[in-house]
Design a protein around this motif. Structure first.
Motif, PDB file in Angstrom:
ATOM      1  N   THR A   1      84.988 -14.195   4.278  1.00  0.00           N
ATOM      2  CA  THR A   1      85.750 -15.008   5.223  1.00  0.00           C
ATOM      3  C   THR A   1      84.802 -15.738   6.157  1.00  0.00           C
ATOM      4  O   THR A   1      83.599 -15.439   6.186  1.00  0.00           O
ATOM      5  CB  THR A   1      86.699 -14.122   6.064  1.00  0.00           C
ATOM      6  N   LEU A   2      85.323 -16.659   6.948  1.00  0.00           N
ATOM      7  CA  LEU A   2      84.479 -17.371   7.912  1.00  0.00           C
ATOM      8  C   LEU A   2      83.949 -16.441   8.993  1.00  0.00           C
ATOM      9  O   LEU A   2      82.856 -16.612   9.500  1.00  0.00           O
ATOM     10  CB  LEU A   2      85.255 -18.526   8.542  1.00  0.00           C
ATOM     11  N   SER A   3      84.751 -15.433   9.368  1.00  0.00           N
ATOM     12  CA  SER A   3      84.278 -14.497  10.390  1.00  0.00           C
ATOM     13  C   SER A   3      83.316 -13.462   9.811  1.00  0.00           C
ATOM     14  O   SER A   3      82.606 -12.792  10.545  1.00  0.00           O
ATOM     15  CB  SER A   3      85.464 -13.790  11.050  1.00  0.00           C
ATOM     16  N   ASN A   4      83.285 -13.322   8.488  1.00  0.00           N
ATOM     17  CA  ASN A   4      82.382 -12.379   7.821  1.00  0.00           C
ATOM     18  C   ASN A   4      81.766 -13.092   6.621  1.00  0.00           C
ATOM     19  O   ASN A   4      82.101 -12.803   5.484  1.00  0.00           O
ATOM     20  CB  ASN A   4      83.147 -11.124   7.399  1.00  0.00           C
ATOM     21  N   PRO A   5      80.840 -14.063   6.863  1.00  0.00           N
ATOM     22  CA  PRO A   5      80.346 -14.899   5.767  1.00  0.00           C
ATOM     23  C   PRO A   5      79.443 -14.179   4.790  1.00  0.00           C
ATOM     24  O   PRO A   5      79.273 -14.625   3.676  1.00  0.00           O
ATOM     25  CB  PRO A   5      79.598 -16.013   6.492  1.00  0.00           C
ATOM     26  N   VAL A   6      78.847 -13.082   5.195  1.00  0.00           N
ATOM     27  CA  VAL A   6      77.956 -12.337   4.306  1.00  0.00           C
ATOM     28  C   VAL A   6      78.341 -10.864   4.388  1.00  0.00           C
ATOM     29  O   VAL A   6      77.648 -10.064   5.006  1.00  0.00           O
ATOM     30  CB  VAL A   6      76.477 -12.542   4.703  1.00  0.00           C
ATOM     31  N   PRO A   7      79.450 -10.471   3.770  1.00  0.00           N
ATOM     32  CA  PRO A   7      79.867  -9.074   3.870  1.00  0.00           C
ATOM     33  C   PRO A   7      78.952  -8.162   3.083  1.00  0.00           C
ATOM     34  O   PRO A   7      78.348  -8.574   2.101  1.00  0.00           O
ATOM     35  CB  PRO A   7      81.279  -9.093   3.278  1.00  0.00           C
ATOM     36  N   ALA A   8      78.834  -6.934   3.536  1.00  0.00           N
ATOM     37  CA  ALA A   8      78.047  -5.947   2.816  1.00  0.00           C
ATOM     38  C   ALA A   8      78.773  -5.587   1.534  1.00  0.00           C
ATOM     39  O   ALA A   8      79.990  -5.468   1.509  1.00  0.00           O
ATOM     40  CB  ALA A   8      77.845  -4.707   3.680  1.00  0.00           C
ATOM     41  N   THR A   9      78.035  -5.448   0.459  1.00  0.00           N
ATOM     42  CA  THR A   9      78.650  -5.106  -0.821  1.00  0.00           C
ATOM     43  C   THR A   9      78.591  -3.610  -1.024  1.00  0.00           C
ATOM     44  O   THR A   9      77.547  -2.992  -0.843  1.00  0.00           O
ATOM     45  CB  THR A   9      77.932  -5.815  -1.982  1.00  0.00           C
ATOM     46  N   GLY A  10      79.724  -3.047  -1.383  1.00  0.00           N
ATOM     47  CA  GLY A  10      79.760  -1.615  -1.675  1.00  0.00           C
ATOM     48  C   GLY A  10      79.444  -0.757  -0.475  1.00  0.00           C
ATOM     49  O   GLY A  10      78.934   0.344  -0.618  1.00  0.00           O
ATOM     50  N   GLY A  11      79.676  -1.250   0.736  1.00  0.00           N
ATOM     51  CA  GLY A  11      79.422  -0.459   1.927  1.00  0.00           C
ATOM     52  C   GLY A  11      77.954  -0.417   2.326  1.00  0.00           C
ATOM     53  O   GLY A  11      77.572   0.271   3.244  1.00  0.00           O
ATOM     54  N   SER A  12      77.081  -1.143   1.629  1.00  0.00           N
ATOM     55  CA  SER A  12      75.653  -1.130   1.967  1.00  0.00           C
ATOM     56  C   SER A  12      75.307  -2.377   2.766  1.00  0.00           C
ATOM     57  O   SER A  12      76.123  -3.270   2.939  1.00  0.00           O
ATOM     58  CB  SER A  12      74.803  -1.089   0.689  1.00  0.00           C
ATOM     59  N   THR A  13      74.090  -2.453   3.221  1.00  0.00           N
ATOM     60  CA  THR A  13      73.624  -3.630   3.959  1.00  0.00           C
ATOM     61  C   THR A  13      72.709  -4.470   3.085  1.00  0.00           C
ATOM     62  O   THR A  13      71.913  -5.237   3.575  1.00  0.00           O
ATOM     63  CB  THR A  13      72.881  -3.194   5.240  1.00  0.00           C
ATOM     64  N   ALA A  14      72.828  -4.334   1.777  1.00  0.00           N
ATOM     65  CA  ALA A  14      71.934  -5.041   0.857  1.00  0.00           C
ATOM     66  C   ALA A  14      72.122  -6.547   0.901  1.00  0.00           C
ATOM     67  O   ALA A  14      71.251  -7.283   0.488  1.00  0.00           O
ATOM     68  CB  ALA A  14      72.150  -4.533  -0.562  1.00  0.00           C
ATOM     69  N   SER A  15      73.260  -7.017   1.391  1.00  0.00           N
ATOM     70  CA  SER A  15      73.510  -8.448   1.368  1.00  0.00           C
ATOM     71  C   SER A  15      73.012  -9.167   2.619  1.00  0.00           C
ATOM     72  O   SER A  15      73.278 -10.345   2.779  1.00  0.00           O
ATOM     73  CB  SER A  15      75.002  -8.718   1.165  1.00  0.00           C
ATOM     74  N   ARG A  16      72.322  -8.498   3.504  1.00  0.00           N
ATOM     75  CA  ARG A  16      71.745  -9.198   4.669  1.00  0.00           C
ATOM     76  C   ARG A  16      70.696 -10.163   4.163  1.00  0.00           C
ATOM     77  O   ARG A  16      69.867  -9.827   3.324  1.00  0.00           O
ATOM     78  CB  ARG A  16      71.119  -8.202   5.638  1.00  0.00           C
ATOM     79  N   ILE A  17      70.710 -11.352   4.701  1.00  0.00           N
ATOM     80  CA  ILE A  17      69.813 -12.392   4.214  1.00  0.00           C
ATOM     81  C   ILE A  17      69.005 -12.971   5.360  1.00  0.00           C
ATOM     82  O   ILE A  17      69.333 -12.779   6.527  1.00  0.00           O
ATOM     83  CB  ILE A  17      70.604 -13.520   3.519  1.00  0.00           C
ATOM     84  N   ASN A  18      67.945 -13.689   5.004  1.00  0.00           N
ATOM     85  CA  ASN A  18      67.167 -14.437   5.976  1.00  0.00           C
ATOM     86  C   ASN A  18      67.820 -15.794   6.171  1.00  0.00           C
ATOM     87  O   ASN A  18      68.489 -16.306   5.277  1.00  0.00           O
ATOM     88  CB  ASN A  18      65.733 -14.632   5.489  1.00  0.00           C
ATOM     89  N   ALA A  19      67.612 -16.392   7.332  1.00  0.00           N
ATOM     90  CA  ALA A  19      68.153 -17.723   7.603  1.00  0.00           C
ATOM     91  C   ALA A  19      67.080 -18.571   8.271  1.00  0.00           C
ATOM     92  O   ALA A  19      66.157 -18.060   8.901  1.00  0.00           O
ATOM     93  CB  ALA A  19      69.386 -17.625   8.492  1.00  0.00           C
ATOM     94  N   PHE A  20      67.219 -19.853   8.129  1.00  0.00           N
ATOM     95  CA  PHE A  20      66.292 -20.823   8.705  1.00  0.00           C
ATOM     96  C   PHE A  20      67.114 -21.832   9.482  1.00  0.00           C
ATOM     97  O   PHE A  20      68.088 -22.374   8.968  1.00  0.00           O
ATOM     98  CB  PHE A  20      65.504 -21.500   7.582  1.00  0.00           C
ATOM     99  N   HIS A  21      66.728 -22.090  10.735  1.00  0.00           N
ATOM    100  CA  HIS A  21      67.504 -22.985  11.587  1.00  0.00           C
ATOM    101  C   HIS A  21      66.583 -24.050  12.173  1.00  0.00           C
ATOM    102  O   HIS A  21      65.495 -23.746  12.641  1.00  0.00           O
ATOM    103  CB  HIS A  21      68.159 -22.188  12.723  1.00  0.00           C
ATOM    104  N   ILE A  22      67.035 -25.287  12.126  1.00  0.00           N
ATOM    105  CA  ILE A  22      66.296 -26.397  12.731  1.00  0.00           C
ATOM    106  C   ILE A  22      67.123 -26.924  13.890  1.00  0.00           C
ATOM    107  O   ILE A  22      68.311 -27.181  13.749  1.00  0.00           O
ATOM    108  CB  ILE A  22      66.057 -27.535  11.726  1.00  0.00           C
ATOM    109  N   ASN A  23      66.486 -27.071  15.032  1.00  0.00           N
ATOM    110  CA  ASN A  23      67.162 -27.678  16.169  1.00  0.00           C
ATOM    111  C   ASN A  23      67.600 -29.083  15.760  1.00  0.00           C
ATOM    112  O   ASN A  23      66.800 -29.848  15.229  1.00  0.00           O
ATOM    113  CB  ASN A  23      66.201 -27.734  17.356  1.00  0.00           C
ATOM    114  N   PRO A  24      68.847 -29.476  15.989  1.00  0.00           N
ATOM    115  CA  PRO A  24      69.286 -30.807  15.560  1.00  0.00           C
ATOM    116  C   PRO A  24      68.584 -31.950  16.295  1.00  0.00           C
ATOM    117  O   PRO A  24      68.539 -33.064  15.797  1.00  0.00           O
ATOM    118  CB  PRO A  24      70.785 -30.816  15.840  1.00  0.00           C
ATOM    119  N   TYR A  25      67.999 -31.684  17.462  1.00  0.00           N
ATOM    120  CA  TYR A  25      67.259 -32.713  18.193  1.00  0.00           C
ATOM    121  C   TYR A  25      65.774 -32.538  17.873  1.00  0.00           C
ATOM    122  O   TYR A  25      65.104 -31.682  18.441  1.00  0.00           O
ATOM    123  CB  TYR A  25      67.512 -32.587  19.700  1.00  0.00           C
ATOM    124  N   LEU A  26      65.261 -33.330  16.933  1.00  0.00           N
ATOM    125  CA  LEU A  26      63.862 -33.245  16.523  1.00  0.00           C
ATOM    126  C   LEU A  26      63.183 -34.607  16.678  1.00  0.00           C
ATOM    127  O   LEU A  26      63.005 -35.331  15.703  1.00  0.00           O
ATOM    128  CB  LEU A  26      63.745 -32.787  15.064  1.00  0.00           C
TER     129      LEU A  26
END
Length: 171
Positions: free
Chosen positions: A60-85
């Motif tokens: 869902t939008l409130s849970n975009p990366v849910p844990a699969t099977g009750g584990s935290t294996a689905s945690r991911i890295n993210a990269f963010h760029i400030n929109p004012y560059l």
């Protein structure tokens, strides 16, 4: 832009100014493509049991990366760029007063300066807080691992004064 002017009595005045721009690194924008859904692939399985109830963790939008099977294996890295560059820029200037001492020698008093702004800075937003327990549970946003941020907010300044004696050697 520069100038040089010869004064009487073997004096010369020189000066100049330049403005230099450096476009943003394409690499900054390329790294943004490492964010889901562009490159990281996850499979989320939901199934319907005999009573017609969906089981599993819904995406869902409130849970975009849910844990699969009750584990935290689905945690991911993210990269963010400030929109004012804005593009990085450097203003550089110089001024010197030179005087001939004898036929093959001279003295110069030189001032150099510059001011740079909008330089890139990379830092990590989701660093875990110190304390007991699992590292990932202590992150400000526990649904993600590393969140790297790029923004252009660094400045630099440089000022120098030098005295130079030049001698071209004996003939």
């Amino acid at each position: 832009l520069g100038f040089a002017y010869r004064l009487p009595s073997r004096f010369v005045v020189r000066g100049g100014i330049g403005i230099y721009y450096n476009p943003n690194q394409t690499n900054s924008y390329t790294l943004a493509t490492t964010n889901p859904p562009f490159s990281t692939i996850f499979t989320f399985n939901n199934s319907v049991n005999a009573q017609g109830i969906v089981t599993g963790t819904p995406l869902t939008l409130s849970n975009p990366v849910p844990a699969t099977g009750g584990s935290t294996a689905s945690r991911i890295n993210a990269f963010h760029i400030n929109p004012y560059l804005p593009n990085a820029a450097l203003n550089q200037w110089s001024f010197s007063l030179e005087r001939g001492l004898w036929r093959s020698a001279g003295f110069a008093l030189e001032y150099l300066g510059n001011h740079g702004y909008h330089f890139d800075r990379s830092f990590f937003l989701n660093t875990p807080r110190p304390g007991p327990g699992a590292i990932n549970d202590r992150r400000p946003n526990p649904r993600f691992l590393v969140i790297r941020m790029i923004q252009n907010d660094l400045n630099s300044n440089y000022h120098a004064l030098s005295a130079v004696v030049r001698h071209n050697g004996f003939k």
